[in-house]
Structures are given as C-alpha cells and as structure tokens.
Scaffold this motif. Structure first.
Motif, PDB file in Angstrom:
ATOM      1  N   GLY A  28      -9.168   2.084   3.796  1.00  8.94           N
ATOM      2  CA  GLY A  28      -7.962   2.712   2.955  1.00  8.94           C
ATOM      3  C   GLY A  28      -7.913   2.028   1.562  1.00  8.94           C
ATOM      4  N   ARG A  29      -6.909   2.637   0.674  1.00  8.04           N
ATOM      5  CA  ARG A  29      -6.954   2.013  -0.614  1.00  8.04           C
ATOM      6  C   ARG A  29      -6.514   0.489  -0.630  1.00  8.04           C
ATOM      7  N   SER A  30      -6.953  -0.097  -1.336  1.00  6.44           N
ATOM      8  CA  SER A  30      -6.795  -1.471  -1.682  1.00  6.44           C
ATOM      9  C   SER A  30      -5.176  -1.893  -2.005  1.00  6.44           C
ATOM     10  N   ASN A  31      -4.525  -2.701  -1.004  1.00 10.31           N
ATOM     11  CA  ASN A  31      -3.154  -3.008  -0.983  1.00 10.31           C
ATOM     12  C   ASN A  31      -2.475  -2.148  -0.098  1.00 10.31           C
ATOM     13  N   VAL A  32      -3.150  -1.256   0.786  1.00  7.72           N
ATOM     14  CA  VAL A  32      -2.476  -0.383   1.626  1.00  7.72           C
ATOM     15  C   VAL A  32      -1.883  -1.111   2.784  1.00  7.72           C
ATOM     16  N   GLY A  33      -2.329  -2.265   3.179  1.00  7.69           N
ATOM     17  CA  GLY A  33      -1.834  -3.025   4.269  1.00  7.69           C
ATOM     18  C   GLY A  33      -2.974  -3.217   5.491  1.00  7.69           C
ATOM     19  N   LYS A  34      -3.986  -3.253   5.197  1.00  4.87           N
ATOM     20  CA  LYS A  34      -5.294  -2.905   6.040  1.00  4.87           C
ATOM     21  C   LYS A  34      -5.444  -4.340   6.850  1.00  4.87           C
ATOM     22  N   SER A  35      -5.411  -5.431   6.016  1.00  7.66           N
ATOM     23  CA  SER A  35      -5.392  -6.643   6.690  1.00  7.66           C
ATOM     24  C   SER A  35      -4.337  -7.133   7.723  1.00  7.66           C
ATOM     25  N   SER A  36      -3.092  -6.524   6.928  1.00  8.91           N
ATOM     26  CA  SER A  36      -1.875  -6.761   7.899  1.00  8.91           C
ATOM     27  C   SER A  36      -1.849  -5.898   9.131  1.00  8.91           C
ATOM     28  N   LEU A  37      -2.411  -4.806   9.000  1.00 12.65           N
ATOM     29  CA  LEU A  37      -2.424  -4.068  10.401  1.00 12.65           C
ATOM     30  C   LEU A  37      -3.388  -4.749  11.409  1.00 12.65           C
TER      31      LEU A  37
ATOM     32  N   ILE B 164       3.381   3.322  11.061  1.00 11.07           N
ATOM     33  CA  ILE B 164       3.607   1.987  11.445  1.00 11.07           C
ATOM     34  C   ILE B 164       4.160   1.032  10.602  1.00 11.07           C
ATOM     35  N   SER B 165       4.406  -0.082  11.073  1.00 12.47           N
ATOM     36  CA  SER B 165       5.012  -1.102  10.140  1.00 12.47           C
ATOM     37  C   SER B 165       4.312  -2.294  10.629  1.00 12.47           C
ATOM     38  N   SER B 166       3.553  -3.097  10.094  1.00 10.19           N
ATOM     39  CA  SER B 166       3.039  -4.392  10.544  1.00 10.19           C
ATOM     40  C   SER B 166       4.054  -5.656  10.220  1.00 10.19           C
ATOM     41  N   LYS B 167       5.125  -5.293   9.509  1.00  9.15           N
ATOM     42  CA  LYS B 167       6.108  -6.315   9.168  1.00  9.15           C
ATOM     43  C   LYS B 167       6.941  -6.445  10.440  1.00  9.15           C
ATOM     44  N   ASN B 168       7.499  -5.080  10.969  1.00  7.87           N
ATOM     45  CA  ASN B 168       8.310  -5.009  12.397  1.00  7.87           C
ATOM     46  C   ASN B 168       7.672  -4.810  13.598  1.00  7.87           C
TER      47      ASN B 168
ATOM     48  N   LEU C  70      -7.821 -11.509   6.065  1.00  3.69           N
ATOM     49  CA  LEU C  70      -7.295 -12.031   5.048  1.00  3.69           C
ATOM     50  C   LEU C  70      -6.302 -11.024   4.336  1.00  3.69           C
ATOM     51  N   THR C  71      -4.961 -11.559   4.347  1.00  2.70           N
ATOM     52  CA  THR C  71      -3.998 -10.821   3.834  1.00  2.70           C
ATOM     53  C   THR C  71      -3.719 -11.285   2.310  1.00  2.70           C
ATOM     54  N   SER C  72      -3.692 -10.529   1.186  1.00  3.30           N
ATOM     55  CA  SER C  72      -3.563 -10.935   0.034  1.00  3.30           C
ATOM     56  C   SER C  72      -3.068 -10.041  -0.883  1.00  3.30           C
ATOM     57  N   ASN C  73      -2.389 -10.407  -2.160  1.00  2.00           N
ATOM     58  CA  ASN C  73      -1.612  -9.496  -3.037  1.00  2.00           C
ATOM     59  C   ASN C  73      -2.508  -9.125  -4.354  1.00  2.00           C
ATOM     60  N   THR C  74      -3.741  -9.912  -4.217  1.00  5.38           N
ATOM     61  CA  THR C  74      -4.620  -9.605  -4.938  1.00  5.38           C
ATOM     62  C   THR C  74      -5.733  -8.415  -4.591  1.00  5.38           C
TER      63      THR C  74
ATOM     64  N   THR D  35       1.164   3.337   6.676  1.00  3.97           N
ATOM     65  CA  THR D  35       1.524   1.929   6.829  1.00  3.97           C
ATOM     66  C   THR D  35       3.045   1.882   6.037  1.00  3.97           C
ATOM     67  N   LYS D  36       3.453   0.836   6.308  1.00  2.00           N
ATOM     68  CA  LYS D  36       4.809   0.271   5.570  1.00  2.00           C
ATOM     69  C   LYS D  36       5.972   1.069   5.817  1.00  2.00           C
ATOM     70  N   LYS D  37       6.196   1.422   7.138  1.00  2.00           N
ATOM     71  CA  LYS D  37       7.355   2.280   7.559  1.00  2.00           C
ATOM     72  C   LYS D  37       8.584   1.551   7.230  1.00  2.00           C
ATOM     73  N   ASP D  38       8.504   0.100   7.243  1.00  2.00           N
ATOM     74  CA  ASP D  38       9.814  -0.417   7.167  1.00  2.00           C
ATOM     75  C   ASP D  38      10.389  -0.226   5.546  1.00  2.00           C
ATOM     76  N   LYS D  39       9.504   0.216   4.613  1.00  2.00           N
ATOM     77  CA  LYS D  39       9.906   0.101   3.203  1.00  2.00           C
ATOM     78  C   LYS D  39      10.295   1.548   2.849  1.00  2.00           C
ATOM     79  N   LYS D  40      11.132   1.748   1.960  1.00  4.93           N
ATOM     80  CA  LYS D  40      11.541   2.900   1.425  1.00  4.93           C
ATOM     81  C   LYS D  40      10.329   3.714   0.739  1.00  4.93           C
TER      82      LYS D  40
HETATM   83  N1  LIG Z   1       6.965  -4.551   4.056  1.00  2.00           N
HETATM   84  C1  LIG Z   1       5.792  -4.467   4.367  1.00  2.00           C
HETATM   85  N2  LIG Z   1       4.705  -4.725   3.461  1.00  2.00           N
HETATM   86  C2  LIG Z   1       3.440  -4.757   4.030  1.00  2.00           C
HETATM   87  C3  LIG Z   1       3.222  -4.152   5.481  1.00  2.00           C
HETATM   88  N3  LIG Z   1       1.687  -4.081   5.398  1.00  2.00           N
HETATM   89  C4  LIG Z   1       1.499  -4.876   4.279  1.00  2.00           C
HETATM   90  N4  LIG Z   1       2.491  -5.077   3.631  1.00  2.00           N
HETATM   91  C5  LIG Z   1       2.241  -5.915   2.296  1.00  2.00           C
HETATM   92  O1  LIG Z   1       1.516  -5.262   1.475  1.00  2.00           O
HETATM   93  C6  LIG Z   1       0.564  -6.213   0.552  1.00  2.00           C
HETATM   94  C7  LIG Z   1      -0.821  -5.721   0.802  1.00  2.00           C
HETATM   95  O2  LIG Z   1      -1.111  -6.080   2.332  1.00  2.00           O
HETATM   96  P1  LIG Z   1      -2.565  -6.390   2.817  1.00  2.00           P
HETATM   97  O3  LIG Z   1      -2.553  -6.235   4.438  1.00  2.00           O
HETATM   98  O4  LIG Z   1      -3.149  -7.555   2.420  1.00  2.00           O
HETATM   99  O5  LIG Z   1      -3.294  -5.086   2.129  1.00  2.00           O
HETATM  100  P2  LIG Z   1      -5.046  -4.648   2.095  1.00  2.00           P
HETATM  101  O6  LIG Z   1      -5.457  -5.005   0.796  1.00  2.00           O
HETATM  102  O7  LIG Z   1      -5.053  -3.405   2.447  1.00  2.00           O
HETATM  103  O8  LIG Z   1      -5.901  -5.736   3.105  1.00  2.00           O
HETATM  104  C8  LIG Z   1       0.909  -7.416   0.924  1.00  2.00           C
HETATM  105  O9  LIG Z   1       1.802  -8.168   0.093  1.00  2.00           O
HETATM  106  C9  LIG Z   1       1.628  -7.265   2.334  1.00  2.00           C
HETATM  107  O10 LIG Z   1       2.426  -8.229   2.785  1.00  2.00           O
HETATM  108  C10 LIG Z   1       4.275  -3.491   5.997  1.00  2.00           C
HETATM  109  O11 LIG Z   1       4.029  -2.933   7.157  1.00  2.00           O
HETATM  110  N5  LIG Z   1       5.455  -3.663   5.776  1.00  2.00           N
END
Ligand SMILES: Nc1nc2c(ncn2[C@@H]2O[C@H](COP(=O)(O)OP(=O)(O)O)[C@@H](O)[C@H]2O)c(=O)[nH]1
Ligand SMILES: [Mg+2]
Length: 191
Positions: free
Chosen positions: A36-45, A172-176, A56-60, A147-152
């Motif tokens: 997926g695109r960078s920052n999409v929430g792949k590591s979190s999922l 989905i939401s990886s947060k909740n 590794l989850t990261s903001n960079t 991803t990020k269903k919990d967000k607006k």
């Molecule tokens: N609110 C919310 N934030 C998320 C979710 N998944 C990822 N994030 C945030 O999105 C940013 C990028 O997530 P990351 O998993 O590192 O994305 P990756 O670059 O695709 O691996 C981080 O700040 C995460 O905390 C989610 O389901 N809900």
C-alpha cells in the motif's frame, strides 16, 4: 473461533529482508503479502493481525524499501512489501522499488493472498488504481483493506464504490481492532 485467536498469538519471527529474488526464502508455506502507499497503516495492520509488534510502525514514510519475510508459527509466511508512492524518493529509487515489487509478484507461486491497503480517510488514489491495474494477473488473489476506520473521512473518491464491487474488501481500524478478526479469519482459512 477460538482457534483463530490462538493461531495469531503464536510466534511470528523475522526471517530476512530481500532486495533481490535470489534472496527470497526457499520455504513453501502458504504466503500472504501486504502492500500500500507509504503511511497507509501497513505496519500497524500487520501488528494488529499478529497480536504483537513484528513490523516497524513509524511516522517517517519510506523506511521500508525491502521485501521483509516473517515466519508465523512455521505455518504461514508473511511478507511486508515496500510502500509505493513516496513523495520523497527519486525517480530512480521509485523505479527500483517497483522492480522489487514486480519481481516478487511474478515469482512467488505460493502467494495465496495479496492485501492491498487503501487509507479510508483519503480514499482511492490514482497510484492505487495504477497498482491494481498492474496486478490484474493476480486479480482473484487480491483483497483490499481500507484502513483507519476510526478516523474521520477527509477525501472521498468515486472509484471507491467501484473497487468495492470488484474486489473482496474490508474496512478496519488497527487502533481499536475493528474488522481485524474478519481479516484474521480469511487468513486462517488459507491454511
Ligand atoms: N487512527 C489510526 N491511525 C492509524 C491506524 N493505522 C495506522 N495509523 C497511524 O498511521 C501512521 C502510519 O502507520 P504505519 O502503520 O507506520 O504505516 P505504514 O507506513 O503503511 O507502515 C502512524 O502514525 C499510525 O499510528 C488506524 O487504524 N487508526
Ligand atoms: Mg511500515
């Protein structure tokens, strides 16, 4: 469905990072991959699915530029593919990344399912559509995860509904953890 939960709690171990085909592990477990695109929430999922911090989850954005293989419970290979569409990489590097992904997709016969992640808050982007178009040869093995269903929702795209009718998909939401169990069931049923 207790089996599903206990399966995902089993150990997940990093195997190796590859930059070329020759380095891929020669293990024939059923394999699943995430892209997926960078920052999409792949590591979190990946971390939410496997109930531990394996990726590794990261903001960079743009940290993961290799194909990372994980062995789950000696039963399943989990692959974290490099993200696409970084704003900050050079054309040359973007070309190298897509070559890496394309080598992977065309050579892994044991790939059972490819999860393509799309940020639900931003909607479907042109680059997502390009990737999907590029992957038509493995169309029936693609599942889209919003991803990020919990967000607006910030941006919507007319292509979203179309994609939802073409591909099996989850939001989905990886947060909740919303929707995580549903995706786990799909993976469990591949074994
Ligand atoms: N609110 C919310 N934030 C998320 C979710 N998944 C990822 N994030 C945030 O999105 C940013 C990028 O997530 P990351 O998993 O590192 O994305 P990756 O670059 O695709 O691996 C981080 O700040 C995460 O905390 C989610 O389901 N809900
Ligand atoms: Mg990541």
């Amino acid at each position: 469905m207790n089996n599903v939960a206990s399966f995902f709690k089993q150990p997940t171990n990093f195997v190796l990072s590859a930059v070329q085909k020759a380095q891929y592990p020669n293990i024939a477990f059923p394999e699943i991959a995430f892209i997926g695109r960078s920052n999409v929430g792949k590591s979190s999922l990946i971390n939410a699915l496997f109930a531990k911090k394996i990726a590794l989850t990261s903001n960079t954005p743009g940290k993961t530029r290799q194909v990372n293989f994980f062995n789950h419970a000696d039963k399943l290979m989990v692959v974290d593919l490099p993200g696409y569409g970084y704003a900050k990489v050079s054309k040359k590097e973007a070309g190298e990344i897509s070559q890496l992904v394309s080598n992977y997709l065309t050579s892994r016969t044991n790939l059972k399912q490819l999860f393509i992640l799309i940020d639900n808050t931003l909607g479907v982007k042109d680059i997502d559509l390009e990737m999907l178009e590029y992957m038509t040869a493995i169309k029936e093995r693609i599942i889209i995860v919003f991803t990020k269903k919990d967000k607006k929702v910030k941006e919507t795209s007319a292509d979203t509904e179309k994609l939802k009718s073409y591909y099996e998909n989850f939001t989905i939401s990886s947060k909740n953890n919303e929707g995580i169990f549903e995706v786990q069931k799909v993976i469990y049923n591949l074994l």
